[in-house]
Motif scaffolding. Structure first.
Motif, PDB file in Angstrom:
ATOM      1  N   ARG A 129     -60.774 -16.344 -82.784  1.00  0.00           N
ATOM      2  CA  ARG A 129     -60.509 -16.783 -81.399  1.00  0.00           C
ATOM      3  C   ARG A 129     -60.597 -18.301 -81.279  1.00  0.00           C
ATOM      4  NH1 ARG A 129     -64.031 -12.558 -80.138  1.00  0.00           N
ATOM      5  NH2 ARG A 129     -65.657 -14.067 -79.633  1.00  0.00           N
ATOM      6  N   ARG A 130     -61.498 -18.904 -82.024  1.00  0.00           N
ATOM      7  CA  ARG A 130     -61.689 -20.355 -81.951  1.00  0.00           C
ATOM      8  C   ARG A 130     -60.727 -21.130 -82.844  1.00  0.00           C
ATOM      9  NH1 ARG A 130     -68.345 -20.770 -82.300  1.00  0.00           N
ATOM     10  NH2 ARG A 130     -68.798 -19.804 -80.269  1.00  0.00           N
ATOM     11  N   GLY A 131     -59.903 -20.429 -83.596  1.00  0.00           N
ATOM     12  CA  GLY A 131     -58.974 -21.110 -84.488  1.00  0.00           C
ATOM     13  C   GLY A 131     -59.663 -21.748 -85.680  1.00  0.00           C
ATOM     14  N   GLU A 132     -60.750 -21.137 -86.157  1.00  0.00           N
ATOM     15  CA  GLU A 132     -61.507 -21.685 -87.277  1.00  0.00           C
ATOM     16  C   GLU A 132     -61.201 -20.990 -88.594  1.00  0.00           C
ATOM     17  OE1 GLU A 132     -65.544 -21.342 -86.022  1.00  0.00           O
ATOM     18  OE2 GLU A 132     -65.368 -22.897 -84.478  1.00  0.00           O
ATOM     19  N   VAL A 133     -60.301 -20.004 -88.543  1.00  0.00           N
ATOM     20  CA  VAL A 133     -59.955 -19.255 -89.742  1.00  0.00           C
ATOM     21  C   VAL A 133     -58.478 -18.855 -89.636  1.00  0.00           C
ATOM     22  CG1 VAL A 133     -60.581 -17.010 -88.777  1.00  0.00           C
ATOM     23  CG2 VAL A 133     -60.704 -17.360 -91.239  1.00  0.00           C
ATOM     24  N   VAL A 134     -57.797 -18.823 -90.765  1.00  0.00           N
ATOM     25  CA  VAL A 134     -56.392 -18.406 -90.777  1.00  0.00           C
ATOM     26  C   VAL A 134     -56.335 -16.881 -90.777  1.00  0.00           C
ATOM     27  CG1 VAL A 134     -54.215 -18.430 -92.045  1.00  0.00           C
ATOM     28  CG2 VAL A 134     -55.655 -20.482 -91.996  1.00  0.00           C
ATOM     29  N   ALA A 135     -55.718 -16.324 -89.750  1.00  0.00           N
ATOM     30  CA  ALA A 135     -55.537 -14.876 -89.634  1.00  0.00           C
ATOM     31  C   ALA A 135     -54.043 -14.590 -89.586  1.00  0.00           C
ATOM     32  CB  ALA A 135     -56.214 -14.353 -88.370  1.00  0.00           C
ATOM     33  N   LEU A 136     -53.571 -13.765 -90.496  1.00  0.00           N
ATOM     34  CA  LEU A 136     -52.149 -13.459 -90.596  1.00  0.00           C
ATOM     35  C   LEU A 136     -51.895 -12.053 -90.052  1.00  0.00           C
ATOM     36  CD1 LEU A 136     -51.589 -14.795 -94.233  1.00  0.00           C
ATOM     37  CD2 LEU A 136     -51.263 -16.025 -92.074  1.00  0.00           C
ATOM     38  N   ARG A 137     -51.028 -11.966 -89.063  1.00  0.00           N
ATOM     39  CA  ARG A 137     -50.725 -10.667 -88.464  1.00  0.00           C
ATOM     40  C   ARG A 137     -49.961  -9.797 -89.457  1.00  0.00           C
ATOM     41  NH1 ARG A 137     -50.687  -8.786 -83.354  1.00  0.00           N
ATOM     42  NH2 ARG A 137     -50.939 -10.893 -82.493  1.00  0.00           N
ATOM     43  N   LYS A 138     -50.414  -8.562 -89.606  1.00  0.00           N
ATOM     44  CA  LYS A 138     -49.747  -7.609 -90.496  1.00  0.00           C
ATOM     45  C   LYS A 138     -49.555  -6.310 -89.735  1.00  0.00           C
ATOM     46  CE  LYS A 138     -50.098  -5.431 -95.050  1.00  0.00           C
ATOM     47  NZ  LYS A 138     -50.923  -5.274 -96.278  1.00  0.00           N
ATOM     48  N   GLY A 139     -48.311  -5.967 -89.489  1.00  0.00           N
ATOM     49  CA  GLY A 139     -48.049  -4.779 -88.696  1.00  0.00           C
ATOM     50  C   GLY A 139     -48.215  -5.074 -87.216  1.00  0.00           C
ATOM     51  N   GLY A 140     -48.764  -4.119 -86.480  1.00  0.00           N
ATOM     52  CA  GLY A 140     -48.900  -4.264 -85.032  1.00  0.00           C
ATOM     53  C   GLY A 140     -49.959  -5.275 -84.637  1.00  0.00           C
ATOM     54  N   ARG A 141     -51.208  -4.816 -84.562  1.00  0.00           N
ATOM     55  CA  ARG A 141     -52.293  -5.697 -84.126  1.00  0.00           C
ATOM     56  C   ARG A 141     -53.248  -6.048 -85.258  1.00  0.00           C
ATOM     57  NH1 ARG A 141     -54.981  -3.169 -78.875  1.00  0.00           N
ATOM     58  NH2 ARG A 141     -56.054  -5.183 -79.024  1.00  0.00           N
ATOM     59  N   LYS A 142     -52.984  -5.551 -86.439  1.00  0.00           N
ATOM     60  CA  LYS A 142     -53.877  -5.790 -87.555  1.00  0.00           C
ATOM     61  C   LYS A 142     -53.693  -7.204 -88.109  1.00  0.00           C
ATOM     62  CE  LYS A 142     -55.029  -4.082 -92.182  1.00  0.00           C
ATOM     63  NZ  LYS A 142     -54.686  -3.089 -93.239  1.00  0.00           N
ATOM     64  N   HIS A 143     -54.798  -7.808 -88.524  1.00  0.00           N
ATOM     65  CA  HIS A 143     -54.746  -9.113 -89.155  1.00  0.00           C
ATOM     66  C   HIS A 143     -55.414  -9.046 -90.526  1.00  0.00           C
ATOM     67  CE1 HIS A 143     -54.037 -10.428 -84.991  1.00  0.00           C
ATOM     68  NE2 HIS A 143     -53.490 -11.503 -85.520  1.00  0.00           N
ATOM     69  N   VAL A 144     -54.900  -9.835 -91.443  1.00  0.00           N
ATOM     70  CA  VAL A 144     -55.542 -10.013 -92.741  1.00  0.00           C
ATOM     71  C   VAL A 144     -55.853 -11.487 -92.911  1.00  0.00           C
ATOM     72  CG1 VAL A 144     -54.518  -7.989 -93.837  1.00  0.00           C
ATOM     73  CG2 VAL A 144     -53.304 -10.172 -93.903  1.00  0.00           C
ATOM     74  N   PHE A 145     -56.787 -11.775 -93.829  1.00  0.00           N
ATOM     75  CA  PHE A 145     -57.305 -13.133 -93.967  1.00  0.00           C
ATOM     76  C   PHE A 145     -57.194 -13.580 -95.426  1.00  0.00           C
ATOM     77  CE2 PHE A 145     -59.250 -10.910 -90.505  1.00  0.00           C
ATOM     78  CZ  PHE A 145     -59.306 -11.831 -89.468  1.00  0.00           C
ATOM     79  N   PRO A 146     -56.521 -14.695 -95.687  1.00  0.00           N
ATOM     80  CA  PRO A 146     -56.450 -15.210 -97.072  1.00  0.00           C
ATOM     81  C   PRO A 146     -57.848 -15.504 -97.605  1.00  0.00           C
ATOM     82  CG  PRO A 146     -54.814 -16.285 -95.672  1.00  0.00           C
ATOM     83  CD  PRO A 146     -55.709 -15.511 -94.756  1.00  0.00           C
ATOM     84  N   LEU A 147     -58.155 -14.972 -98.780  1.00  0.00           N
ATOM     85  CA  LEU A 147     -59.504 -15.100 -99.325  1.00  0.00           C
ATOM     86  C   LEU A 147     -59.814 -16.516 -99.789  1.00  0.00           C
ATOM     87  CD1 LEU A 147     -59.848 -11.783-101.375  1.00  0.00           C
ATOM     88  CD2 LEU A 147     -60.612 -12.289 -99.039  1.00  0.00           C
ATOM     89  N   ALA A 148     -58.799 -17.281-100.165  1.00  0.00           N
ATOM     90  CA  ALA A 148     -59.050 -18.624-100.699  1.00  0.00           C
ATOM     91  C   ALA A 148     -59.638 -19.574 -99.660  1.00  0.00           C
ATOM     92  CB  ALA A 148     -57.752 -19.214-101.264  1.00  0.00           C
ATOM     93  N   GLN A 149     -59.596 -19.202 -98.387  1.00  0.00           N
ATOM     94  CA  GLN A 149     -60.125 -20.095 -97.353  1.00  0.00           C
ATOM     95  C   GLN A 149     -61.629 -19.951 -97.156  1.00  0.00           C
ATOM     96  OE1 GLN A 149     -58.912 -19.118 -93.230  1.00  0.00           O
ATOM     97  NE2 GLN A 149     -58.363 -17.076 -94.003  1.00  0.00           N
TER      98      GLN A 149
END
Length: 208
Positions: A129-149
């Motif tokens: 919510r604060r924009g402190e992490v990269v969240a990539l939308r996958k499908g409908g409402r699901k998000h995944v997060f790149p592990l390298a961050q």
């Protein structure tokens, strides 16, 4: 000295930069391509020589070096040119239509991050919510997060500043995870992992 040839400092620097680009690109290849590279039994020296001939021919034919595909189109542009808002929007649209697994590297959902990295879902969602992490939308409402961050269960410093400059999460991660000409071919996310925040943020702001 390599294969009986004395390499000068410029050649060694170029070799190191190319090796860095190759190492950075390999994790983002589709699994089938990574498997093909790993199982290659041919002559690497000859293959590399063919590659350099192609690069030299390209530079000689159009008078320019290879460009960063994330923010430049095929036509040669001055080195100081900045990408337009339309170009960035087009690249973001391209990434939106691609499978995340084909370009983003290793990603994981909130369940994996909670079990393996001990990041509570509530904390992860607050970072999102604060924009402190990269969240990539996958499908409908699901998000995944790149592990390298993540380092030690937290997003590396500088992620929020990059997301402020490049507001599309997909485009931001595409830029973060690939060698950048603006950073002398270094990979921004690797620089953030080494606390080189100012250089990365400065480069990201030139793209906004």
């Amino acid at each position: 000295m390599q294969h009986g040839v004395l390499l000068d400092a410029e050649a060694l620097a170029s070799a190191g930069k190319i090796a860095g680009h190759v190492a950075a690109a390999l994790p983002f290849l589709p699994p089938a391509q990574r498997l093909a590279v790993g199982s290659f039994k041919g002559e690497w020296t000859g293959l590399a020589a063919d590659f350099f001939r192609v690069v030299a021919d390209k530079i000689a034919s159009d008078g320019s070096a290879l460009s960063d595909p994330a923010f430049e189109r095929a036509s040669p542009k001055p080195e100081t040119a900045r990408p337009t808002a339309q170009q960035i929007a087009e690249r973001a649209a391209d990434l939106q239509s691609m499978l995340i697994e084909d370009w983003a590297g290793e990603v994981a959902g909130s369940t994996y991050l909670e079990e393996k990295l001990r990041i509570p879902r509530s904390t992860l969602h607050r970072w999102q919510r604060r924009g402190e992490v990269v969240a990539l939308r996958k499908g409908g409402r699901k998000h995944v997060f790149p592990l390298a961050q993540f380092v030690d269960g937290r997003p590396v410093p500088g992620i929020s500043d990059v997301l402020s400059a490049i507001t599309s999460p997909r485009l931001a991660w595409f830029w973060l995870s690939r060698p950048s000409p603006k950073l002398d071919g270094r990979v921004p996310i690797e620089m953030l992992r080494q606390d080189m925040v100012e250089d990365v943020v400065r480069a990201a702001r030139t793209l906004s």
